[in-house]
Design an enzyme around this catalytic site. Structure first.
Site, PDB file in Angstrom:
ATOM      1  N   GLN A 270     -21.432  32.157  19.747  1.00  0.00           N
ATOM      2  CA  GLN A 270     -21.105  32.159  21.159  1.00  0.00           C
ATOM      3  C   GLN A 270     -21.730  33.449  21.916  1.00  0.00           C
ATOM      4  O   GLN A 270     -21.700  33.634  23.053  1.00  0.00           O
ATOM      5  CB  GLN A 270     -19.671  31.709  21.395  1.00  0.00           C
TER       6      GLN A 270
ATOM      7  N   HIS B 194     -13.658  30.247  14.674  1.00  0.00           N
ATOM      8  CA  HIS B 194     -13.960  28.710  14.752  1.00  0.00           C
ATOM      9  C   HIS B 194     -14.021  28.577  13.086  1.00  0.00           C
ATOM     10  O   HIS B 194     -13.942  29.443  12.261  1.00  0.00           O
ATOM     11  CB  HIS B 194     -15.647  29.014  15.052  1.00  0.00           C
TER      12      HIS B 194
ATOM     13  N   ASP C 191     -19.567  36.789  13.894  1.00  0.00           N
ATOM     14  CA  ASP C 191     -19.903  35.482  14.258  1.00  0.00           C
ATOM     15  C   ASP C 191     -20.475  35.537  15.443  1.00  0.00           C
ATOM     16  O   ASP C 191     -19.534  35.451  16.602  1.00  0.00           O
ATOM     17  CB  ASP C 191     -18.871  34.503  13.894  1.00  0.00           C
TER      18      ASP C 191
ATOM     19  N   CYS D  52     -13.154  22.781  16.923  1.00  0.00           N
ATOM     20  CA  CYS D  52     -13.058  23.631  15.626  1.00  0.00           C
ATOM     21  C   CYS D  52     -12.185  25.045  15.492  1.00  0.00           C
ATOM     22  O   CYS D  52     -12.819  25.809  14.953  1.00  0.00           O
ATOM     23  CB  CYS D  52     -14.760  23.905  15.144  1.00  0.00           C
TER      24      CYS D  52
ATOM     25  N   LYS E 199     -28.155  26.964  20.077  1.00  0.00           N
ATOM     26  CA  LYS E 199     -27.085  27.562  21.214  1.00  0.00           C
ATOM     27  C   LYS E 199     -27.838  28.478  22.179  1.00  0.00           C
ATOM     28  O   LYS E 199     -27.415  28.759  23.158  1.00  0.00           O
ATOM     29  CB  LYS E 199     -25.773  28.319  20.780  1.00  0.00           C
TER      30      LYS E 199
HETATM   31  N1  PMP Z   1     -18.788  30.055  15.395  1.00  0.00           N
HETATM   32  C1  PMP Z   1     -18.755  29.717  16.783  1.00  0.00           C
HETATM   33  C2  PMP Z   1     -17.915  30.722  17.455  1.00  0.00           C
HETATM   34  C3  PMP Z   1     -19.251  28.590  17.197  1.00  0.00           C
HETATM   35  O1  PMP Z   1     -18.861  28.420  18.463  1.00  0.00           O
HETATM   36  C4  PMP Z   1     -19.898  27.699  16.232  1.00  0.00           C
HETATM   37  C5  PMP Z   1     -20.524  26.329  17.058  1.00  0.00           C
HETATM   38  N2  PMP Z   1     -19.536  25.712  17.873  1.00  0.00           N
HETATM   39  C6  PMP Z   1     -19.999  27.991  14.946  1.00  0.00           C
HETATM   40  C7  PMP Z   1     -19.335  29.222  14.536  1.00  0.00           C
HETATM   41  C8  PMP Z   1     -20.987  27.273  14.071  1.00  0.00           C
HETATM   42  O2  PMP Z   1     -22.209  27.007  14.573  1.00  0.00           O
HETATM   43  P1  PMP Z   1     -23.085  26.141  13.895  1.00  0.00           P
HETATM   44  O3  PMP Z   1     -22.416  24.813  13.832  1.00  0.00           O
HETATM   45  O4  PMP Z   1     -24.375  26.000  14.742  1.00  0.00           O
HETATM   46  O5  PMP Z   1     -23.472  26.625  12.444  1.00  0.00           O
END
Ligand code: PMP
Length: 405
Positions: free
Chosen positions: A200, A120, A197, A361, A223
């Site tokens: 997910q 991401h 990270d 993203c 999430k």
């Molecule tokens: N890493 C991954 C794999 C994600 O799916 C996301 C959120 N879509 C993020 C990081 C970022 O999370 P946040 O916007 O809650 O900081």
């Protein structure tokens, strides 16, 4: 399982575009159960106060509540100490914290950071920003055609210059659950720490950071049924002790003078300013909610939705699933033949079905796959097989409509 759970999520009873809402955008954020909403409500009605510095009763109660939330997270993720749990705004802030503080301590010109092709933007851009500052280089683990990481290539990326590995537990685009334990063990044979990270991945396993032996693990509350604006950075004590503060301000100090400032102990060194107490309260309530439901039950339920979703979507003519890894979290990305994901997303919304469309993203992965984006459906505890039936029924119609154009 969970037949009546929807009644605990007030927003799920609303209509969207005159149709009952079918919410399939859970990888972006989950809805919140009443127990989380009520916990926040009670916090403000009964004990709101600023934490840590107050001698008065409310401040002490708020502090106790906030620190109990930290202990709850510690047990939930299997950390050795509560002070290894740092509250942040979410995954993004947790990664930025590590990239900046770790970079300041350890990076020099020519050092290398290993990322993967499926990251991401939150696990790419912070490393790029510090790389501009210190002259570090990014090395990227490729994915194969099923959407799985090429672990044998990963092994060969290590060199004397490798300083840190930062990888996603699960891909928010492909759904792939990565073999993080194996990848952590490989990194450790090279004495390289690993950041996971977990945005997910956290909901796809019963996490135990000690057993996993990761050096850092990041996730967002929103999430996993908790509010937005609260998240966690877990870090091994030995690393957190070595890293300098990320931000300066109240609470993170021990002693301040214009000549010199000394810093507070863990975890407060990394929590400058008034923290998100309401968020921590909500996160603790969300953890209780998940534990009451049973983590195994949640995983089993979501896996059932994933299998059924794969089966039903594959029946749609011209539909291509993007990401066919053996192990997947409960999300499915796909494309409809000759159609831009955005058009299908708009039509699904008109029928009350919330899905996500676009690059999610993960632009480097989208570029690598050579696609314009995907339509992504993602499941949570309150979804039912019936939601997938509704989705596929509408997709059949969307297919016919768009192909007639
Ligand atoms: N890493 C991954 C794999 C994600 O799916 C996301 C959120 N879509 C993020 C990081 C970022 O999370 P946040 O916007 O809650 O900081």
């Amino acid at each position: 399982m969970f037949e009546n759970i929807c009644s605990q999520f007030p927003v799920l009873s609303r209509y969207v575009n005159d149709k009952p809402l079918v919410y399939l955008d859970n990888a972006a954020t989950t809805q919140k159960p009443l127990c989380v909403i009520n916990a926040i409500d009670s916090y403000y009605k009964e004990l709101n106060s600023n934490v840590h510095r107050g001698v008065h009763t409310l401040s002490q109660l708020a502090t106790e509540t906030y620190e109990n939330a930290r202990k709850k997270v510690q047990l939930f993720i299997g950390a050795k100490h509560a002070h290894e749990v740092i509250f942040t705004k979410g995954t993004t802030e947790s990664i930025n914290l590590v990239a900046n503080s770790f970079g300041k301590s350890f990076f020099k010109q020519g050092d290398e950071i290993i990322l993967t092709c499926m990251e991401h933007h939150s696990n790419i851009v912070p490393w790029q920003l510090v790389s501009e500052q210190y002259g570090t280089v990014l090395k990227i683990v490729p994915v194969n055609t099923n959407g799985e990481l090429e672990v044998d290539v990963y092994e060969k990326l290590f060199s004397e210059q490798t300083k840190i590995v930062a990888i996603s537990h699960a891909s928010n685009l492909l759904g792939t659950i990565n073999p993080i334990k194996q990848m952590i063990d490989i990194a450790h044979t090279h004495h390289v720490p690993v950041l996971i990270d977990g945005a997910q991945g956290i909901k796809s396993c019963i996490l135990n950071v000690e057993k996993l032996d990761c050096d850092f693990y990041c996730f967002s509350g929103h999430k996993v049924y908790a509010p937005m604006g609260i998240g966690v950075l877990y870090g091994k004590e030995k690393w957190l002790e070595q890293l300098p503060p990320y931000q300066g301000g109240g609470e993170m100090i021990e002693q301040v003078s214009f000549q010199k400032t000394t810093f507070n102990k863990l975890p407060f060194k990394f929590e400058a300013g008034t923290p998100n107490v309401e968020g921590a309260v909500g996160l603790a309530a969300a953890i209780d909610f998940m534990l009451d439901c049973g983590l195994e039950n949640i995983i089993e339920h979501e896996n059932k939705l994933l299998q059924y979703g794969h089966k039903k979507l594959q029946e749609i003519e011209g539909l291509k699933i993007i990401g066919n890894a053996k192990e997947k979290t409960a999300l499915i990305s796909f494309l409809l033949k000759n159609q831009h994901p955005y058009d299908a997303g708009i039509l699904l919304d008109l029928m009350g079905i919330a899905v996500r469309t676009g690059h999610h993203c993960a632009q480097p992965l989208i570029d690598f796959l050579g696609i314009p984006g995907t339509i992504r459906v993602s499941f949570a505890i309150y979804n039912r097989l019936d939601d997938i039936d509704k989705l596929t029924e509408v997709l059949h119609k969307v297919n016919t409509m768009l192909n007639k154009k």
